[in-house]
Enzyme design. Structure first.
Site, short mmCIF file in Angstrom:
data_model
loop_
_atom_site.label_atom_id
_atom_site.label_comp_id
_atom_site.label_asym_id
_atom_site.label_seq_id
_atom_site.Cartn_x
_atom_site.Cartn_y
_atom_site.Cartn_z
N GLY A 83 50.44 -26.24 30.55
CA GLY A 83 49.69 -25.95 31.77
C GLY A 83 48.71 -24.81 31.60
O GLY A 83 47.87 -24.83 30.71
N SER A 84 48.84 -23.79 32.47
CA SER A 84 47.94 -22.63 32.49
C SER A 84 46.50 -23.07 32.73
O SER A 84 45.60 -22.79 31.94
CB SER A 84 48.05 -21.82 31.19
OG SER A 84 47.37 -20.60 31.29
N CYS A 116 48.66 -24.77 26.29
CA CYS A 116 48.16 -24.04 27.45
C CYS A 116 46.64 -23.98 27.47
O CYS A 116 45.99 -23.99 26.44
CB CYS A 116 48.72 -22.61 27.44
SG CYS A 116 50.53 -22.55 27.58
N SER A 117 46.11 -23.92 28.67
CA SER A 117 44.68 -23.74 28.92
C SER A 117 43.84 -24.76 28.15
O SER A 117 43.96 -25.94 28.37
CB SER A 117 44.27 -22.30 28.61
OG SER A 117 44.52 -21.47 29.73
N ALA A 118 43.00 -24.31 27.21
CA ALA A 118 42.11 -25.23 26.50
C ALA A 118 42.90 -26.33 25.79
O ALA A 118 42.46 -27.48 25.73
CB ALA A 118 41.25 -24.47 25.49
#
Length: 328
Positions: free
Chosen positions: A189-190, A167-169
């Site tokens: 994702g995110s 997620c994210s980074a």
């Protein structure tokens, strides 16, 4: 600076690419504890800390830098019998490493870039697998890791193997890979950026303390924790968040290319919420490509046993991946 203050500096008033639920957990742990002197931790805590979060200990082994010289030291990543280097991307991600980071189960971008470059240049490595299980972390430094992954991808295949969270980074990094392989229960994702601000003014009032900030520079104390954010300061911080969001979207678009949906990746709604909420997390499960663990393990051809971790670095040192200490 105490250990808790070091953690607080990593998560407050800085752009983060992390799941909101994870940020809420960190904030709850820090709440009311910054005044605790964590220096009372055992003096030998650095020596006992692991060097970094470890990847699957049952796949590959740490090979010698020179197979003909037992004193040459070992490569910093596990390698399988068919020449696949396995580099862990585990836990929360930070820009720079210290023994606190290793002890807390964090992975640094500094370390990731160094290991990926080494594996890309290693003639014994035919491909690279990033073993990912991370909710994300600091925004600063993440896009540079994606650039290193993209450069390595031009030399040999780089596969993101998601065994939990990506997620994210962590997803920003994975997006630069040749391919992303996820298990059925993985979460990916995110795409978004968040910043946490904590207003401590009421707690200071209760304690009978009145802080005074003496500064030069109109924006020098923006976002200080001794009062609520003004609309002007909120606008400046939002602009910073938007800049990182644009970098995030551009990084994913560049990495995935034609794999994007026709509508592209929309910018997320801009909101300033007092408390992170799990409902705001744009995450999806198993959205890319699923692969059973058995097929992944067969591709990696596990062998050998895990190697003991190395001694943890001293806190807040310069880059440990460039240069070396010289004896005078």
């Amino acid at each position: 600076m105490t250990h808790l203050a070091r953690i607080a500096a990593l998560v407050t008033n800085v752009p983060l690419m992390i799941q909101p639920a994870k940020l809420a957990v960190i904030a709850s742990i820090l709440d009311g504890r910054i005044g605790i002197d964590a220096a009372v931790l055992p003096a030998d805590i650095a020596a006992k800390a692991p060097s970094a979060p470890q990847s699957n200990r049952y796949v590959g082994q740490f090979e010698l830098n020179d197979p003909h010289d037992q004193r040459s030291g070992r490569k910093p990543y596990r390698t399988t019998s068919n020449g696949v280097a396995i580099i862990p991307v585990l836990g929360s991600l930070v820009n720079r490493a210290s023994y606190l980071d290793a002890m807390s189960g964090l992975t640094s971008y500094e370390t990731l870039k160094h290991h990926i470059r080494l594996a890309a240049a290693d003639p014994d490595v035919a491909g690279i697998v990033l073993d990912i299980d991370s909710p994300g972390g600091e925004a600063v430094g993440a896009f540079e890791v994606a650039d290193v992954v993209a450069a390595a991808r031009s030399i040999k295949p780089v596969i993101a193997s998601v065994t939990g969270l990506c997620c994210s980074a962590a997803y920003a990094i994975a997006s630069a890979c040749t391919k992303i392989v996820v298990s059925p229960s993985s979460v990916t994702g995110s795409i978004g950026v968040v910043m946490l601000h904590i207003d401590r003014s009421r707690r200071m009032d209760t304690a009978g303390l009145t802080p005074t900030l003496i500064h030069a520079g109109a924006r020098k104390v923006d976002g200080h924790p001794y009062g609520p954010l003004t609309d002007e300061v909120t606008g400046h911080l939002q602009a910073e968040i938007d800049r990182f969001q644009d970098l995030f979207v551009a990084t994913v678009a560049r990495g995935r290319g034609s794999r994007r949906s026709p509508s592209g990746i929309p910018r997320r709604a801009r909101t300033s919420a007092p408390t992170p909420s799990t409902s705001a997390s744009p995450i999806r499960s198993g959205v890319l490509k699923t692969s059973s663990p058995s097929s992944t393990e067969r591709a990696l051809s596990p062998r050998g046993s895990p190697s003991a971790g190395s001694r943890a670095p001293s806190p807040m040192s310069a880059s440990r991946c460039e240069g070396r200490w010289q004896i005078h």
